[in-house]
Design a protein around this motif. Structure first.
Motif, PDB file in Angstrom:
ATOM      1  N   VAL A   1      24.366  51.422  56.445  1.00 18.30           N
ATOM      2  CA  VAL A   1      24.487  52.745  55.822  1.00 18.30           C
ATOM      3  C   VAL A   1      25.952  53.182  55.841  1.00 18.30           C
ATOM      4  O   VAL A   1      26.500  53.636  54.830  1.00 18.30           O
ATOM      5  CB  VAL A   1      23.586  53.783  56.528  1.00 18.30           C
ATOM      6  CG1 VAL A   1      23.898  55.194  56.059  1.00 18.30           C
ATOM      7  CG2 VAL A   1      22.111  53.449  56.294  1.00 18.30           C
ATOM      8  N   THR A   2      26.586  53.022  56.979  1.00 17.55           N
ATOM      9  CA  THR A   2      27.997  53.399  57.110  1.00 17.55           C
ATOM     10  C   THR A   2      28.873  52.597  56.150  1.00 17.55           C
ATOM     11  O   THR A   2      29.749  53.158  55.484  1.00 17.55           O
ATOM     12  CB  THR A   2      28.472  53.206  58.564  1.00 17.55           C
ATOM     13  OG1 THR A   2      27.700  54.065  59.414  1.00 17.55           O
ATOM     14  CG2 THR A   2      29.945  53.547  58.723  1.00 17.55           C
ATOM     15  N   LEU A   3      28.633  51.294  56.049  1.00 21.11           N
ATOM     16  CA  LEU A   3      29.422  50.459  55.141  1.00 21.11           C
ATOM     17  C   LEU A   3      29.249  50.894  53.686  1.00 21.11           C
ATOM     18  O   LEU A   3      30.217  50.968  52.930  1.00 21.11           O
ATOM     19  CB  LEU A   3      29.034  48.987  55.290  1.00 21.11           C
ATOM     20  CG  LEU A   3      29.547  48.271  56.524  1.00 21.11           C
ATOM     21  CD1 LEU A   3      28.939  46.870  56.623  1.00 21.11           C
ATOM     22  CD2 LEU A   3      31.065  48.188  56.513  1.00 21.11           C
ATOM     23  N   VAL A   4      28.024  51.198  53.293  1.00 17.95           N
ATOM     24  CA  VAL A   4      27.782  51.660  51.917  1.00 17.95           C
ATOM     25  C   VAL A   4      28.513  52.976  51.685  1.00 17.95           C
ATOM     26  O   VAL A   4      29.188  53.152  50.666  1.00 17.95           O
ATOM     27  CB  VAL A   4      26.270  51.791  51.636  1.00 17.95           C
ATOM     28  CG1 VAL A   4      26.013  52.541  50.335  1.00 17.95           C
ATOM     29  CG2 VAL A   4      25.617  50.410  51.582  1.00 17.95           C
ATOM     30  N   GLN A   5      28.380  53.892  52.621  1.00 21.18           N
ATOM     31  CA  GLN A   5      29.014  55.208  52.450  1.00 21.18           C
ATOM     32  C   GLN A   5      30.534  55.102  52.427  1.00 21.18           C
ATOM     33  O   GLN A   5      31.190  55.733  51.600  1.00 21.18           O
ATOM     34  CB  GLN A   5      28.533  56.164  53.545  1.00 21.18           C
ATOM     35  CG  GLN A   5      27.074  56.536  53.362  1.00 21.18           C
ATOM     36  CD  GLN A   5      26.485  57.341  54.500  1.00 21.18           C
ATOM     37  OE1 GLN A   5      26.967  57.302  55.635  1.00 21.18           O
ATOM     38  NE2 GLN A   5      25.421  58.062  54.209  1.00 21.18           N
ATOM     39  N   GLN A   6      31.098  54.315  53.313  1.00 23.85           N
ATOM     40  CA  GLN A   6      32.556  54.167  53.344  1.00 23.85           C
ATOM     41  C   GLN A   6      33.085  53.478  52.092  1.00 23.85           C
ATOM     42  O   GLN A   6      34.113  53.872  51.538  1.00 23.85           O
ATOM     43  CB  GLN A   6      32.984  53.387  54.590  1.00 23.85           C
ATOM     44  CG  GLN A   6      32.835  54.159  55.872  1.00 23.85           C
ATOM     45  CD  GLN A   6      33.124  53.322  57.106  1.00 23.85           C
ATOM     46  OE1 GLN A   6      33.162  52.084  57.055  1.00 23.85           O
ATOM     47  NE2 GLN A   6      33.317  53.992  58.242  1.00 23.85           N
ATOM     48  N   SER A   7      32.387  52.466  51.630  1.00 29.76           N
ATOM     49  CA  SER A   7      32.848  51.756  50.437  1.00 29.76           C
ATOM     50  C   SER A   7      32.676  52.618  49.191  1.00 29.76           C
ATOM     51  O   SER A   7      33.536  52.592  48.300  1.00 29.76           O
ATOM     52  CB  SER A   7      32.138  50.408  50.294  1.00 29.76           C
ATOM     53  OG  SER A   7      30.744  50.569  50.161  1.00 29.76           O
ATOM     54  N   PHE A   8      31.608  53.394  49.118  1.00 29.35           N
ATOM     55  CA  PHE A   8      31.429  54.266  47.961  1.00 29.35           C
ATOM     56  C   PHE A   8      32.518  55.338  47.924  1.00 29.35           C
ATOM     57  O   PHE A   8      32.971  55.716  46.838  1.00 29.35           O
ATOM     58  CB  PHE A   8      30.044  54.917  47.951  1.00 29.35           C
ATOM     59  CG  PHE A   8      29.780  55.685  46.695  1.00 29.35           C
ATOM     60  CD1 PHE A   8      29.539  55.017  45.500  1.00 29.35           C
ATOM     61  CD2 PHE A   8      29.795  57.063  46.690  1.00 29.35           C
ATOM     62  CE1 PHE A   8      29.313  55.719  44.324  1.00 29.35           C
ATOM     63  CE2 PHE A   8      29.567  57.779  45.525  1.00 29.35           C
ATOM     64  CZ  PHE A   8      29.319  57.102  44.337  1.00 29.35           C
ATOM     65  N   ALA A   9      32.951  55.792  49.079  1.00 27.39           N
ATOM     66  CA  ALA A   9      34.036  56.783  49.127  1.00 27.39           C
ATOM     67  C   ALA A   9      35.307  56.224  48.493  1.00 27.39           C
ATOM     68  O   ALA A   9      36.106  56.980  47.927  1.00 27.39           O
ATOM     69  CB  ALA A   9      34.300  57.211  50.573  1.00 27.39           C
ATOM     70  N   LYS A  10      35.479  54.911  48.550  1.00 25.23           N
ATOM     71  CA  LYS A  10      36.649  54.286  47.929  1.00 25.23           C
ATOM     72  C   LYS A  10      36.474  54.121  46.418  1.00 25.23           C
ATOM     73  O   LYS A  10      37.460  54.021  45.690  1.00 25.23           O
ATOM     74  CB  LYS A  10      36.920  52.928  48.576  1.00 25.23           C
ATOM     75  CG  LYS A  10      37.334  53.041  50.033  1.00 25.23           C
ATOM     76  CD  LYS A  10      37.471  51.682  50.679  1.00 25.23           C
ATOM     77  CE  LYS A  10      37.792  51.843  52.163  1.00 25.23           C
ATOM     78  NZ  LYS A  10      37.710  50.567  52.876  1.00 25.23           N
ATOM     79  N   VAL A  11      35.237  54.071  45.961  1.00 23.19           N
ATOM     80  CA  VAL A  11      34.947  53.942  44.534  1.00 23.19           C
ATOM     81  C   VAL A  11      34.957  55.314  43.859  1.00 23.19           C
ATOM     82  O   VAL A  11      35.323  55.429  42.685  1.00 23.19           O
ATOM     83  CB  VAL A  11      33.584  53.243  44.321  1.00 23.19           C
ATOM     84  CG1 VAL A  11      33.165  53.254  42.857  1.00 23.19           C
ATOM     85  CG2 VAL A  11      33.628  51.817  44.846  1.00 23.19           C
TER      86      VAL A  11
END
Length: 141
Positions: free
Chosen positions: A6-16
């Protein structure tokens, strides 16, 4: 999904998110490339559709830490997709285009762990949506 995913998805989406419109263009270009027949389900002017996609992704990504909170919206979205002509077999194609677009958008930031996290998120949500729309669970990777 694990809390780490969940954290990885959220952090990566913040970059997109800062390149949201470009990311949506990449996604739809890829989708129409790998599944040309689905293009007829979309308007000629994709501006609003791209905004809807990114807004929906933001809601889903932000809600992953409390999955139950986004399931009603996911169910409603699944029902709307049926009305648009979407079929269960479209979900894996959409997932493939989404992962491809994220990989392109994140560049060197796209790792095996992030790919696995996004795959888990998409598989979880799309499986639920397929069940809601068509009455049967089905894996969509």
């Amino acid at each position: 999904m694990t809390p780490e995913q969940v954290t990885l998805v959220q952090q990566s989406f913040a970059k997109v998110a800062p390149i949201a419109d470009h990311a949506a263009v990449i996604f739809y270009d890829r989708l129409f490339e790998i599944a040309p027949p689905v293009k007829s389900m979309f308007p000629a002017d994709m501006t609003e559709q791209r905004k809807k996609l990114m807004a929906t992704l933001a809601v889903v990504v932000n809600g992953l830490s409390n999955l139950e909170s986004i399931l009603p919206a996911a169910s409603a979205l699944a029902q709307r997709h049926v009305a648009y002509g979407a079929k269960a077999e479209h979900y894996p194609v959409v997932g493939s285009a989404l992962l491809w677009a994220l990989e392109k958008g994140l560049g060197d930031g796209w790792t095996a762990d992030i790919a696995a996290a996004w795959t888990a998120a998409y598989t979880t949500l799309s499986g639920f949506m397929i069940e809601q729309a068509y009455g049967r669970p089905q894996a969509a990777e």
